[in-house]
Design a protein around this motif. Structure first.
Motif, mmCIF file in Angstrom:
data_model
loop_
_atom_site.group_PDB
_atom_site.id
_atom_site.type_symbol
_atom_site.label_atom_id
_atom_site.label_comp_id
_atom_site.label_asym_id
_atom_site.label_seq_id
_atom_site.Cartn_x
_atom_site.Cartn_y
_atom_site.Cartn_z
ATOM 1 N N ALA A 11 35.978 36.651 34.253
ATOM 2 C CA ALA A 11 34.903 37.708 34.117
ATOM 3 C C ALA A 11 35.368 39.295 34.295
ATOM 4 C CB ALA A 11 33.755 37.578 35.422
ATOM 5 N N LEU A 12 36.200 39.359 34.977
ATOM 6 C CA LEU A 12 36.985 40.568 35.029
ATOM 7 C C LEU A 12 37.671 41.126 33.842
ATOM 8 C CD1 LEU A 12 37.637 43.046 36.646
ATOM 9 C CD2 LEU A 12 39.734 42.001 37.631
ATOM 10 N N THR A 13 38.454 40.165 33.283
ATOM 11 C CA THR A 13 39.027 40.378 31.892
ATOM 12 C C THR A 13 37.871 40.588 30.728
ATOM 13 O OG1 THR A 13 40.867 38.793 32.660
ATOM 14 C CG2 THR A 13 40.481 39.343 30.234
ATOM 15 N N HIS A 14 37.052 40.001 30.552
ATOM 16 C CA HIS A 14 35.634 40.044 29.825
ATOM 17 C C HIS A 14 35.065 41.359 30.032
ATOM 18 C CE1 HIS A 14 32.323 39.289 27.188
ATOM 19 N NE2 HIS A 14 31.613 39.661 28.187
ATOM 20 N N ALA A 123 40.918 39.771 40.844
ATOM 21 C CA ALA A 123 39.710 39.732 40.646
ATOM 22 C C ALA A 123 38.813 39.363 41.863
ATOM 23 C CB ALA A 123 39.371 38.732 39.671
ATOM 24 N N VAL A 124 37.660 39.961 41.868
ATOM 25 C CA VAL A 124 36.925 39.632 43.229
ATOM 26 C C VAL A 124 35.424 39.389 42.918
ATOM 27 C CG1 VAL A 124 35.921 40.907 45.139
ATOM 28 C CG2 VAL A 124 38.056 41.607 44.394
ATOM 29 N N GLY A 147 37.291 44.464 40.588
ATOM 30 C CA GLY A 147 38.762 44.111 40.849
ATOM 31 C C GLY A 147 39.606 45.018 40.236
ATOM 32 N N PHE A 148 40.840 44.673 39.983
ATOM 33 C CA PHE A 148 41.813 45.744 39.569
ATOM 34 C C PHE A 148 42.620 44.791 38.525
ATOM 35 C CE2 PHE A 148 41.596 46.472 44.133
ATOM 36 C CZ PHE A 148 41.402 47.724 44.290
ATOM 37 N N GLN A 149 43.213 45.653 37.512
ATOM 38 C CA GLN A 149 43.988 45.442 36.321
ATOM 39 C C GLN A 149 45.135 46.644 36.534
ATOM 40 O OE1 GLN A 149 42.424 45.218 32.401
ATOM 41 N NE2 GLN A 149 41.888 42.900 32.661
ATOM 42 N N VAL A 160 46.395 51.770 37.320
ATOM 43 C CA VAL A 160 45.694 51.106 38.022
ATOM 44 C C VAL A 160 44.220 51.258 37.715
ATOM 45 C CG1 VAL A 160 44.695 50.312 40.507
ATOM 46 C CG2 VAL A 160 47.051 50.954 40.180
ATOM 47 N N CYS A 161 43.616 50.334 37.147
ATOM 48 C CA CYS A 161 42.107 50.210 36.913
ATOM 49 C C CYS A 161 41.201 49.429 37.675
ATOM 50 C CB CYS A 161 41.659 49.657 35.298
ATOM 51 S SG CYS A 161 42.520 50.698 34.178
ATOM 52 N N TYR A 162 40.226 50.204 38.297
ATOM 53 C CA TYR A 162 39.506 49.349 39.305
ATOM 54 C C TYR A 162 38.059 49.309 38.624
ATOM 55 C CZ TYR A 162 36.300 48.436 43.124
ATOM 56 O OH TYR A 162 35.241 47.731 43.764
#
Length: 197
Positions: A11-14, A123-124, A147-149, A160-162
């Motif tokens: 979901a976070l990647t998407h 991911a959260v 979450g963070f990438q 850092v991307c939140y």
């Protein structure tokens, strides 16, 4: 649990790959973006940090350190270490004016990159745990996807991307912010950079 952790990362990647992000604010080393789709508002905070990506990953994936830079976190304790890469935490957050304090039961999934160009991912999402039923003193809230990438820029710096897909539970914290009457997103980002560096 395997499905939940997979869907958490997916979901976070998407969300990160969605087209149509609009930049709303640029500071020296922080940029804030928003993305609207129907009733769902997402935002992205991009931070330039002078530490190696693996260091940022190790600090950001440990949510028990989150109170040191995020004033929205009042308490954060590990409820269950599901595996080396997954932990379930119980988080309480400070009450906003006119709102009851909130609490969240979150699954935090962390992944190291499989290939050099891939980011580190934390991911959260909220989960339901029978051992922690909602309590009357808190308003139990939901996080759909956050979450963070962490992308490596060099051996000593990273981006850092939140990300956060906003639900009504998180909205009071952001509404004032995105309309410009509060600076809590920027302040939190600057605290995060200071903490990492």
């Amino acid at each position: 649990q395997a499905y939940l952790s997979y869907s958490n990362i997916a979901a976070l990647t998407h969300l990160a790959r969605k087209p149509g992000w609009d930049i709303t604010k640029t500071l020296d080393n922080v940029r804030i973006w928003t993305h609207e789709e129907g009733a769902v508002l997402s935002f992205k905070v991009e931070m330039q940090v002078k530490v190696p990506s693996h260091v940022a990953f190790s600090l950001l994936s440990d949510f028990s350190l989150r109170q040191r830079w995020d004033r929205h976190f009042l308490t954060c304790k590990v409820l269950q270490a599901v595996s080396e890469e997954e932990k379930i935490y119980h988080v309480t957050s400070a009450p906003m004016t006119g709102h009851q304090p909130r609490d969240f039961v979150i699954l935090v999934s962390q992944r190291q990159p499989c290939r050099p160009q891939e980011p580190y991912t934390v991911a959260v999402r909220t989960v339901t745990l029978r051992a922690v039923p909602p309590s009357p003193e808190f308003c139990r809230s939901e996080i759909l996807c956050a979450g963070f990438q962490i992308h490596s820029n060099s051996s000593s710096s990273c981006t850092v991307c939140y990300f956060n897909q906003v639900t009504s539970g998180v909205m009071p914290y952001l509404a004032a912010n995105l309309t410009g009457s509060s600076k809590s997103i920027e302040d939190t980002a600057l605290e995060c950079i200071k903490f990492l560096e």
